[in-house]
Design an enzyme around this catalytic site. Sequence first.
Site, PDB file in Angstrom:
ATOM      1  N   TYR A 106       0.784  -1.179   0.066  1.00 56.20           N
ATOM      2  CA  TYR A 106       0.059   0.144  -0.063  1.00 56.20           C
ATOM      3  C   TYR A 106       0.912   1.271  -0.043  1.00 56.20           C
ATOM      4  O   TYR A 106       0.686   2.074  -0.656  1.00 56.20           O
ATOM      5  CB  TYR A 106      -1.152   0.018   1.214  1.00 56.20           C
ATOM      6  CG  TYR A 106      -2.193  -0.886   0.543  1.00 56.20           C
ATOM      7  CD1 TYR A 106      -3.342  -0.314  -0.010  1.00 56.20           C
ATOM      8  CD2 TYR A 106      -2.172  -2.314   0.881  1.00 56.20           C
ATOM      9  CE1 TYR A 106      -4.295  -1.060  -0.420  1.00 56.20           C
ATOM     10  CE2 TYR A 106      -3.272  -2.903   0.375  1.00 56.20           C
ATOM     11  CZ  TYR A 106      -4.359  -2.523  -0.222  1.00 56.20           C
ATOM     12  OH  TYR A 106      -5.412  -3.243  -0.500  1.00 56.20           O
ATOM     13  N   GLU A 126      -8.779  -6.977   4.335  1.00 54.51           N
ATOM     14  CA  GLU A 126      -8.005  -7.833   3.742  1.00 54.51           C
ATOM     15  C   GLU A 126      -7.398  -8.959   4.334  1.00 54.51           C
ATOM     16  O   GLU A 126      -7.234 -10.027   4.363  1.00 54.51           O
ATOM     17  CB  GLU A 126      -6.894  -7.207   2.682  1.00 54.51           C
ATOM     18  CG  GLU A 126      -7.548  -6.892   1.235  1.00 54.51           C
ATOM     19  CD  GLU A 126      -6.994  -5.840   0.380  1.00 54.51           C
ATOM     20  OE1 GLU A 126      -5.567  -5.799   0.561  1.00 54.51           O
ATOM     21  OE2 GLU A 126      -7.601  -5.127  -0.317  1.00 54.51           O
TER      22      GLU A 126
HETATM   23  C1  HEM Z   1      -6.550   2.158  -2.009  1.00 55.20           C
HETATM   24  C2  HEM Z   1      -5.732   1.983  -2.710  1.00 55.20           C
HETATM   25  C3  HEM Z   1      -6.278   0.691  -3.806  1.00 55.20           C
HETATM   26  C4  HEM Z   1      -7.542   1.007  -4.701  1.00 55.20           C
HETATM   27  C5  HEM Z   1      -8.417   2.211  -4.634  1.00 55.20           C
HETATM   28  C6  HEM Z   1      -7.554  -0.086  -5.735  1.00 55.20           C
HETATM   29  C7  HEM Z   1      -8.506  -0.323  -6.542  1.00 55.20           C
HETATM   30  C8  HEM Z   1      -8.748  -1.530  -7.345  1.00 55.20           C
HETATM   31  C9  HEM Z   1      -9.743  -1.763  -8.124  1.00 55.20           C
HETATM   32  C10 HEM Z   1     -10.890  -0.961  -8.408  1.00 55.20           C
HETATM   33  C11 HEM Z   1      -9.379  -2.949  -8.678  1.00 55.20           C
HETATM   34  C12 HEM Z   1     -10.375  -3.640  -9.923  1.00 55.20           C
HETATM   35  C13 HEM Z   1     -11.311  -4.595  -9.049  1.00 55.20           C
HETATM   36  C14 HEM Z   1     -12.295  -5.250  -9.970  1.00 55.20           C
HETATM   37  O1  HEM Z   1     -13.326  -4.567 -10.249  1.00 55.20           O
HETATM   38  O2  HEM Z   1     -11.997  -6.336 -10.453  1.00 55.20           O
HETATM   39  C15 HEM Z   1      -8.153  -3.523  -8.218  1.00 55.20           C
HETATM   40  C16 HEM Z   1      -7.381  -4.602  -8.680  1.00 55.20           C
HETATM   41  C17 HEM Z   1      -6.288  -4.906  -8.374  1.00 55.20           C
HETATM   42  N1  HEM Z   1      -5.560  -4.246  -7.474  1.00 55.20           N
HETATM   43 FE1  HEM Z   1      -5.756  -2.744  -6.471  1.00 55.20          FE
HETATM   44  N2  HEM Z   1      -6.382  -0.755  -5.310  1.00 55.20           N
HETATM   45  C18 HEM Z   1      -5.643  -0.425  -4.439  1.00 55.20           C
HETATM   46  C19 HEM Z   1      -4.422  -0.918  -3.773  1.00 55.20           C
HETATM   47  C20 HEM Z   1      -3.568  -1.800  -4.503  1.00 55.20           C
HETATM   48  C21 HEM Z   1      -2.216  -2.197  -4.109  1.00 55.20           C
HETATM   49  C22 HEM Z   1      -1.765  -1.594  -2.895  1.00 55.20           C
HETATM   50  C23 HEM Z   1      -2.165  -3.041  -4.969  1.00 55.20           C
HETATM   51  C24 HEM Z   1      -0.560  -3.631  -4.994  1.00 55.20           C
HETATM   52  C25 HEM Z   1       0.354  -3.601  -5.445  1.00 55.20           C
HETATM   53  C26 HEM Z   1      -3.210  -3.299  -5.885  1.00 55.20           C
HETATM   54  C27 HEM Z   1      -3.183  -4.469  -6.995  1.00 55.20           C
HETATM   55  C28 HEM Z   1      -4.182  -4.723  -7.630  1.00 55.20           C
HETATM   56  C29 HEM Z   1      -4.144  -5.832  -8.430  1.00 55.20           C
HETATM   57  C30 HEM Z   1      -3.133  -6.863  -8.975  1.00 55.20           C
HETATM   58  C31 HEM Z   1      -5.538  -5.983  -8.910  1.00 55.20           C
HETATM   59  C32 HEM Z   1      -6.081  -6.967  -9.895  1.00 55.20           C
HETATM   60  C33 HEM Z   1      -6.312  -6.577 -11.122  1.00 55.20           C
HETATM   61  C34 HEM Z   1      -5.307  -6.770 -11.814  1.00 55.20           C
HETATM   62  O3  HEM Z   1      -5.097  -7.953 -11.993  1.00 55.20           O
HETATM   63  O4  HEM Z   1      -4.739  -5.711 -12.709  1.00 55.20           O
HETATM   64  N3  HEM Z   1      -4.057  -2.586  -5.598  1.00 55.20           N
HETATM   65  N4  HEM Z   1      -7.663  -2.477  -7.178  1.00 55.20           N
END
Ligand code: HEM
Length: 393
Positions: free
Chosen positions: A95, A137
Amino acid sequence: MISAQSRPYIDASVAVLREHGVTITTTFYRNLFAEFPDLRNLFNMGNQANGAQQQSLAAAVFAYAANIGNPQALGPVVERIVHKHVSVGIRAEHYPIVGRHLLGAIAETLGDAATAPLLAAWDEAYHSLARLFIDAEQALYAKSGTTPGQTRTMRVTEARRESANVVAFRMVAEDGQALPAFKPGQYISCAVPLATGERQLRQYSLSDAPGELGWRISVKRETGGALPDGQVSNWLHAHLTTGSLIEVSHPFGEFTPDTESDEPIVLLSAGIGITPMIAALNRIAQVQPQRHVIFAHAARDCAHHPHQDDVEAARSRMLNLQVLTFYEEGGGALAGRMDVDRLPRWPRGETNVYLCGPLPFMRAQWMALVEAGVPVTRLHREVFGPEMLDYLN
Ligand code: HEM
Ligand SMILES: Cc1cc2nc3c(=O)[nH]c(=O)nc-3n(C[C@H](O)[C@H](O)[C@H](O)COP(=O)(O)OP(=O)(O)OC[C@H]3O[C@@H](n4cnc5c(N)ncnc54)[C@H](O)[C@@H]3O)c2cc1C
């Protein structure tokens, strides 16, 4: 929560975010991957290439800004993201890295408009949102008895062609151990080693009820025409056969049709969106075969209609199952796209309706169902890609 001092800056930046949201997240990913190339293994690089992920993160940040005074409104969105994050193995220590790059991207994109108080307000907002995710989480990891990034090696026991472009893979744990329970509608993340040296993860809904045959996923091979072929679906079709091993996550996902009650239920799907519906239908056939179920599916044609055998088997056990099929081309079913007016009537206010399919299908059905008097509290959806949120507003 956010301090009174920061609040006006967040409120005032909603319009700016709307304008620059996609640029900000595109810049963010570019800088993040430049500093941490290994994170490419965690993210879906297909969604990066086609722009879906950029829009989705922008939508989440925007939704947060728009609802900063009313965080409960974000509940369902947060839950979906939490399940997705946990299925791919996001850790608390990711994060601050993401926060630094998001703030950096806001500063880079807005230039002089990114004043120190505005950036401080966003820093505070990001960290309060991050706290919410990290806690949720950690709770979900604990509940599932898994640790971030933990996978299970599965052995494929059957690869069965289900339609022109869908193969269903059955799998059991390689070590012979019993598999953990899951709810119909949940998915697993499958990890595959691509020829490029990258590892990529994709989610696949479990497409059968929990049972002795292990888990089943049904994968549509994504061939893009002018676009590049889908990386993981093509890899799975090319490499997985009986006896193959594959690494998968624990099952997660908050889209879980209520399969256990005896109330009427409506399951509507299109294309490969049929998979969670088949899991639900097969479970209902086991535990509530007398239940009133409307199962409607839309496909291109008969050759592109997987799991017809599952539906026939359920039909033979379930007296109150109504099956409707729509084909855009060819005969053998109702002609054209799914149309709410052509479905049997059901008590609109008291029946849960579950939807899964491509985005245009979801948008059209969601709006038609609301217009037909289905309260949004009765509507549940699964999107096979990053959620775009727009049609929900
Ligand atoms: C407050 C911070 C964050 C927000 C608002 C956010 C938002 C999101 C959203 C909207 C999705 C798509 C979910 C869906 O509808 O399927 C997602 C997926 C994902 N997020 Fe985050 N996220 C945050 C932090 C993080 C962090 C810290 C990481 C780690 C590096 C991360 C890695 C991912 C990954 C790997 C996916 C799966 C989609 C993909 O494979 O590209 N996110 N996140
Ligand atoms: C919760 C959930 C459940 C799912 N369940 C299922 C399921 O049961 N069965 C199933 O088959 N799928 C399911 N999916 C979808 C699945 O996870 C994958 O997204 C799908 O298999 C495509 O992955 P891929 O690696 O083959 O394609 P990717 O390589 O990720 O490509 C995705 C799309 O982007 C296009 N693309 C690639 N590069 C570019 C570019 N440069 N410009 C523009 N477009 C480009 C490709 O042509 C393709 O159409 C589910 C997804 C989710 C989120």
